[in-house]
Design an enzyme around this catalytic site. Structure first.
Site, short mmCIF file in Angstrom:
data_model
loop_
_atom_site.label_atom_id
_atom_site.label_comp_id
_atom_site.label_asym_id
_atom_site.label_seq_id
_atom_site.Cartn_x
_atom_site.Cartn_y
_atom_site.Cartn_z
N LYS A 98 0.67 -1.27 0.14
CA LYS A 98 -0.39 -0.19 0.01
C LYS A 98 0.61 1.32 0.03
CE LYS A 98 -2.30 2.97 1.69
NZ LYS A 98 -1.78 4.07 1.50
N GLU A 124 8.80 0.88 11.56
CA GLU A 124 9.83 1.69 12.31
C GLU A 124 8.73 3.06 11.94
OE1 GLU A 124 12.12 4.54 10.44
OE2 GLU A 124 12.73 3.88 8.83
N CYS A 152 13.23 9.99 7.95
CA CYS A 152 12.71 9.67 10.58
C CYS A 152 14.26 9.66 11.02
CB CYS A 152 11.89 8.92 9.88
SG CYS A 152 13.12 7.37 8.93
N GLU A 161 8.02 15.01 16.81
CA GLU A 161 8.91 15.32 15.90
C GLU A 161 8.37 15.87 14.97
OE1 GLU A 161 8.68 11.89 13.13
OE2 GLU A 161 10.32 11.15 12.43
P1 ADP Z 1 2.91 10.48 7.58
O1 ADP Z 1 2.88 11.33 8.55
O2 ADP Z 1 4.38 9.71 7.34
O3 ADP Z 1 2.87 10.51 6.36
P2 ADP Z 1 1.33 8.10 8.35
O4 ADP Z 1 1.83 7.36 9.57
O5 ADP Z 1 0.35 8.56 8.13
O6 ADP Z 1 3.27 8.99 7.78
O7 ADP Z 1 1.35 7.30 6.46
C1 ADP Z 1 2.79 6.44 6.67
C2 ADP Z 1 1.53 5.24 5.71
O8 ADP Z 1 0.81 4.21 6.38
C3 ADP Z 1 0.98 5.54 4.72
O9 ADP Z 1 0.47 4.53 3.66
C4 ADP Z 1 -0.75 6.10 4.98
O10 ADP Z 1 -1.31 6.09 4.07
C5 ADP Z 1 -1.22 5.14 5.77
N1 ADP Z 1 -2.02 4.71 6.76
C6 ADP Z 1 -2.12 6.14 7.47
N2 ADP Z 1 -3.79 5.88 8.16
C7 ADP Z 1 -3.52 4.04 8.12
C8 ADP Z 1 -4.62 3.16 8.81
N3 ADP Z 1 -5.05 3.71 9.52
N4 ADP Z 1 -3.89 1.73 8.67
C9 ADP Z 1 -3.58 1.52 7.44
N5 ADP Z 1 -2.56 2.70 6.88
C10 ADP Z 1 -2.79 3.34 6.79
#
Ligand code: ADP
Length: 483
Positions: A181, A256, A289, A386
């Site tokens: 994904k 991570e 990160c 962060e």
């Molecule tokens: P960032 O703050 O770096 O944008 P996120 O943790 O929001 O990081 O996103 C990292 C990945 O996790 C992306 O591919 C995002 O689509 C996915 N993501 C965000 N929310 C969810 C969720 N509830 N379940 C699974 N994947 C998610």
């Protein structure tokens, strides 16, 4: 197999999912924009529960045959995959830069070669996973390394090509089938990786890509009941949601996550090298990160060292990441810009001192000035949280004890960087800091043979190395008696 394709930076990119070897579109789409200038790049399929189920089902069907190939059968296919990544270096680099604003030169020279190595290294490493035998008086124990099954891989926007291949390599080499994904703010290079895998002969269903929004596509994948492993790179807040979903089905998760890593500079260090490396923390607009964002300097050299960083930073160009001179590109998205600005403004209202920066850069809407903040106390948000932008804090220390104590004063533990002229002292400080990785007189070295990952709220498990591939293996003991 092409259905919906767009031209991005001169490269033909599918905006569909890639499931069971086919390009499949959703009715729903999301708009992907470039952070460089806000230009619309692509209308990408937005998957949900139906697409997640199709992809997991395809991966499950493909699993027995892929596992049965063994490391020897998989290695030639994965080598071709790695070669295909190198052959499309120019396309992958150009698309990644336009999609997430990372430096083009870095993508060409470091990220693409590393993405290929992430695949080929684990193809070779898997050949060495022979299992072993433990004899005991009554029985013989054969230890097998079995592939876990179907792995869901969720990756973030700041380094999609590097971070996705870092998961794909060990997962596939170990004999798993996968559903990736990609991040919705930078989904395009993962689509190119699916094309390259297809052309390399990765069998249908072994590697699937479901595009979409995290809370929809990502959530549906991690909640799916037929998933054997989840590997996630992203924020600590999202990790808590994914961890809760995984707990429901007892699915092992490796993660991570974020960091607020210390960058410690001792008085006897090579200050010139240290200053250049501190300035390097602003690269990719600090959306890294593992960046050392809390600068901790030994008091006697603090003033001199500050001048040296100021000089190094004054030579850094903020601008279009396609320009070879640029060192600091844009932030990824207006929402993220607002988040970074929010941290800075709250710190300002709490009375910290701005040594430089602290505002939008005149280069454009999503560009932020490299910023250094002094006078933040340990209990303040700007010291603890962060930011994921070009914002560093500045503190001094008097002795090793204080350096270690201040370094460890957050909930994170991803990395620590230390510049020091004395090996014994360096090892003492490196041993004292809580971190998955401590770099001494260097930074950002992610040797594939060495593990990388976070302590405390920075993660669970490791990537790279034999520890990384173990995340995708089921270790089984076959105990024989009377034979
Ligand atoms: P960032 O703050 O770096 O944008 P996120 O943790 O929001 O990081 O996103 C990292 C990945 O996790 C992306 O591919 C995002 O689509 C996915 N993501 C965000 N929310 C969810 C969720 N509830 N379940 C699974 N994947 C998610």
């Amino acid at each position: 197999m092409a259905q919906n394709r767009v031209n991005v930076a001169g490269v033909d990119v599918s905006t569909d999912h890639y499931i069971a070897g086919q390009r499949i579109a959703s009715k729903k789409h999301f708009l992907d924009r470039s952070p460089i200038d806000g230009a619309a790049l692509a209308d990408v399929s937005a998957g949900g529960a139906a697409e997640a189920d199709m992809a997991v089902t395809a991966a499950r069907r493909a699993f027995p045959a892929w596992a049965a190939l063994g490391p020897e059968g998989r290695a030639p296919i994965l080598r071709r995959f790695a070669e295909g990544i190198l052959a499309r270096s120019a396309d992958l680099s150009a698309v990644e830069t336009v999609d997430n604003g990372s430096l083009l030169s870095g993508n060409q020279h470091r990220v693409v070669p590393r993405a290929a190595l992430n695949i080929s290294y684990f193809a070779e490493h898997a050949l060495t996973l022979r299992g072993h035998t433990i004899d005991s008086p009554e029985v013989v124990n054969h230890i097998h390394y079995d592939p876990a099954g179907v792995a869901v891989l969720i990756t973030p926007w700041n380094g999609p090509m590097m971070l996705t291949t870092w998961k794909i390599g060990p997962a596939l080499a170990a004999g798993n089938t996968i559903v990736v994904k990609p991040p919705e703010w930078a989904p395009l290079t993962c689509s190119l990786l699916a094309d390259i895998a297809h052309e390399a002969g990765v069998p249908a269903g072994v590697l699937n890509v479901v595009q979409g929004i995290g809370e929809e596509a990502g959530a549906a994948l991690v909640q799916h009941s037929d998933v054997d492993r989840i590997s996630f790179t992203g924020s600590t807040d999202t990790a808590q949601i994914i961890g809760a979903a995984a707990a429901h089905s007892i699915t092992p998760v490796s993660m991570e996550l974020g960091g607020k890593s210390p960058f410690i500079v001792c008085a006897d260090a090579d200050l010139k090298a240290a200053a250049q490396t501190v300035a390097g923390q602003y690269i990719n607009a600090g959306q890294v990160c593992l960046a050392g964002t809390r600068i901790l300097v030994e008091e006697p050299v603090a003033e001199k060292f500050l001048g040296m960083i100021r000089d190094a930073v004054s030579h850094m160009t903020v601008g279009d990441p396609r320009d070879a001179n640029t060192r600091v590109g844009p932030l990824i998205h207006p929402d993220h810009f607002a988040r970074v600005e929010g941290f800075v403004e709250r710190a300002r209202s709490e009375g910290v001192e701005f040594l430089w920066g602290g505002a939008r850069h005149n280069q454009g809407e999503l560009y932020f000035q490299p910023t250094l903040i002094a006078g933040a106390r340990r209990d303040q948000e700007i010291f603890q949280s962060e930011v994921f932008g070009p914002v560093l804090t500045w503190n001094t220390f008097r002795n090793d004890h204080e350096a270690i104590e201040v370094a460890n004063a957050t909930k994170y533990g991803l990395a620590a960087t230390l510049f020091c002229g004395n090996e014994e002292r360096a090892m003492r400080i490196a041993s004292g800091v809580v971190a998955g990785t401590a770099w001494v007189n260097c930074f950002f070295v992610r040797e594939l043979a060495a593990p990388f990952g976070g302590a405390r709220r920075s993660g669970i498990g490791r990537e790279g190395s034999k520890y990384g591939i173990e995340e995708y293996l089921e270790i089984k003991a076959v105990t024989l008696a009377g034979l």
